[in-house]
Design a protein around this motif. Sequence first.
Motif, PDB file in Angstrom:
ATOM      1  N   VAL A   1      43.364  36.136  41.558  1.00  0.00           N
ATOM      2  CA  VAL A   1      42.803  35.267  42.748  1.00  0.00           C
ATOM      3  C   VAL A   1      43.139  33.836  42.243  1.00  0.00           C
ATOM      4  N   PRO A   2      43.057  32.773  42.894  1.00  0.00           N
ATOM      5  CA  PRO A   2      42.988  31.544  42.429  1.00  0.00           C
ATOM      6  C   PRO A   2      41.572  31.234  41.627  1.00  0.00           C
TER       7      PRO A   2
ATOM      8  N   GLY B   1      42.825  33.906  35.962  1.00  0.00           N
ATOM      9  CA  GLY B   1      42.546  34.512  37.011  1.00  0.00           C
ATOM     10  C   GLY B   1      42.760  35.911  37.290  1.00  0.00           C
ATOM     11  N   ASN B   2      43.065  36.503  36.353  1.00  0.00           N
ATOM     12  CA  ASN B   2      43.371  38.093  36.413  1.00  0.00           C
ATOM     13  C   ASN B   2      42.296  38.956  36.275  1.00  0.00           C
TER      14      ASN B   2
ATOM     15  N   ARG C   1      42.789  37.902  51.522  1.00  0.00           N
ATOM     16  CA  ARG C   1      42.371  37.035  52.286  1.00  0.00           C
ATOM     17  C   ARG C   1      42.046  35.764  51.329  1.00  0.00           C
ATOM     18  N   LEU C   2      41.881  35.874  49.989  1.00  0.00           N
ATOM     19  CA  LEU C   2      41.549  34.846  49.288  1.00  0.00           C
ATOM     20  C   LEU C   2      43.130  34.430  48.502  1.00  0.00           C
ATOM     21  N   ASP C   3      44.235  34.723  49.012  1.00  0.00           N
ATOM     22  CA  ASP C   3      45.199  34.276  48.537  1.00  0.00           C
ATOM     23  C   ASP C   3      45.654  34.661  47.191  1.00  0.00           C
TER      24      ASP C   3
ATOM     25  N   SER D   1      46.620  38.193  44.375  1.00  0.00           N
ATOM     26  CA  SER D   1      47.684  39.133  44.072  1.00  0.00           C
ATOM     27  C   SER D   1      47.356  40.381  44.008  1.00  0.00           C
ATOM     28  N   ILE D   2      47.792  41.667  44.672  1.00  0.00           N
ATOM     29  CA  ILE D   2      47.409  42.892  44.157  1.00  0.00           C
ATOM     30  C   ILE D   2      48.141  43.595  43.129  1.00  0.00           C
ATOM     31  N   ALA D   3      48.874  42.775  42.374  1.00  0.00           N
ATOM     32  CA  ALA D   3      49.641  43.146  41.334  1.00  0.00           C
ATOM     33  C   ALA D   3      49.611  41.961  40.234  1.00  0.00           C
ATOM     34  N   ALA D   4      48.647  42.069  39.162  1.00  0.00           N
ATOM     35  CA  ALA D   4      48.795  40.576  38.459  1.00  0.00           C
ATOM     36  C   ALA D   4      49.583  40.853  37.325  1.00  0.00           C
ATOM     37  N   GLU D   5      49.331  41.977  36.642  1.00  0.00           N
ATOM     38  CA  GLU D   5      50.213  42.010  35.295  1.00  0.00           C
ATOM     39  C   GLU D   5      50.570  43.539  34.895  1.00  0.00           C
ATOM     40  N   HIS D   6      50.121  44.507  35.623  1.00  0.00           N
ATOM     41  CA  HIS D   6      50.629  45.702  35.304  1.00  0.00           C
ATOM     42  C   HIS D   6      51.919  46.172  36.133  1.00  0.00           C
ATOM     43  N   GLY D   7      52.121  45.212  37.175  1.00  0.00           N
ATOM     44  CA  GLY D   7      53.136  45.455  38.001  1.00  0.00           C
ATOM     45  C   GLY D   7      52.966  46.332  39.251  1.00  0.00           C
TER      46      GLY D   7
END
Length: 487
Positions: free
Chosen positions: A358-359, A392-393, A426-428, A430-436
């Motif tokens: 998230v941001p 942010g991850n 909702r918080l803009d 990503s559901i996939a940060a570094e694992h893909g």
Amino acid sequence: MPAHAEPDDARLTALLSDLRARLGEAAVQTDDAALGPHLAEARGLYRGRAAALLRPADTGEVAFAVEACARAGVPIVAHGGNTGLVGGGVPHGGVVLSLERMTRVRDIDPVSATLTVEAGAILAEVQAAADRAGMLFPLSLAAEGSCRIGGNIATNAGGTNVLAYGNARDLVLGLEVVLADGRIWNGLKGLRKNNAGYDLKHLFIGSEGTLGIVTAAVLKLFPKPLARAVAFCGLASPADALALLETVRRRVGAGLTGFEVLPRFGLEIVLRHVPGVSRPLQGTHHTYALVEVSTARPGDDPAAALEEALGEAMEAGRVEDATIGASEAQNAGLWKLRETLPEAQTREGGSIKHDVSVPLSKLPAFLEEAEAACVQAMPGLRPCAFGHFGDGNIHFNLSQPEGMEKAAFLAEWERFNRIVHDIVDRLDGSIAAEHGVGLIKRDELLHYGDPVALDLMRRLKAALDPRDLLNPGKVVALSANPPRALP
């Protein structure tokens, strides 16, 4: 789009015969002992099937194998170290193509600060090759002793140095890729500036082997740090962690090379299960931050700069307690508290894992809301949110309640996905940060992804792999009956 049928015996026999004739008998294996390690996901959530394991020795052999499989209509799943955590390397029929024999460092250019290496090289060996040249290749993650650089590129791997150096995508200047029809794209140019049309390498970085097979790469190198300082800080909240991050970043700028956060529960299980570690601070704290400052400039004192930043944060009431490593051994000991947390969590039973981002400004709100929502959904649940706070991850992991059956807990994975991912969305975030995405998040991507973006992804897949033979069913599904996504 077609659903893949298992090749008939005659077609498979002919294919394997052709492959053995070109690659050699030892490079085409069908026995259970050889195939077994390539069929299971690293955490044991998935187990697949494959007719053969191919082990080509060079790019030409990869191209031959891909072209032969394309003619026979046989899917291919490319493997590096098979250390992925989203089921992206699990085959569901066809063959596995391992790049483990392709480990050569083709070139090191210290003046251009580049290293050209084949995709099967283990990440730690790439780091060592750069070190021998007096340079740094900064990609660093827990699996670096077994993961391979081709897999790192194919998944756009992150790790602990993203804050300072970026993801794998930011560390690649050029690629060599075998396409779905067996053609070889030679994009191995070590240029910092090249605007001659579309930047094709970015199609393949992070594509998880669904658009082409990376066989070599030109990587960026950096000056080797000459000194570093590492602090372990006790904080009252994630909001204080964010304030500390801002303070250190303002004080040291690009010298901030690591900022990791772990919760009290995370530290306690590391102290409980990991031998050779000790409590770094007196008492307990709600949140802990591990901060690293480093420099490549002779004469700089990163410990003094870090101490000044911590002093300012303490005066502002943002840090309750802190310690700075007095030696490299102590620095390594502080990092061990963070690096061994995933291993320690496995000792606490089942874990439902979310790799999200998230941001930065919204991280404290995310952690507070998501932890409260999950505990409300299952009293006794033990949240373990940790990771790369500085970029942010967060690995928003959930340990099962004490006394609960592991299988019953893991059966709740989809319910907790919806709770956590709804908040992330909702918080803009990503559901996939570094694992893909792989398999485990493929259907989640359908739920949260932008429809236009998903359409473009499918069009790209159909254009580059129209028969859906490269790692089918992963990231985006073109086949009518893709494998089941959730474990």
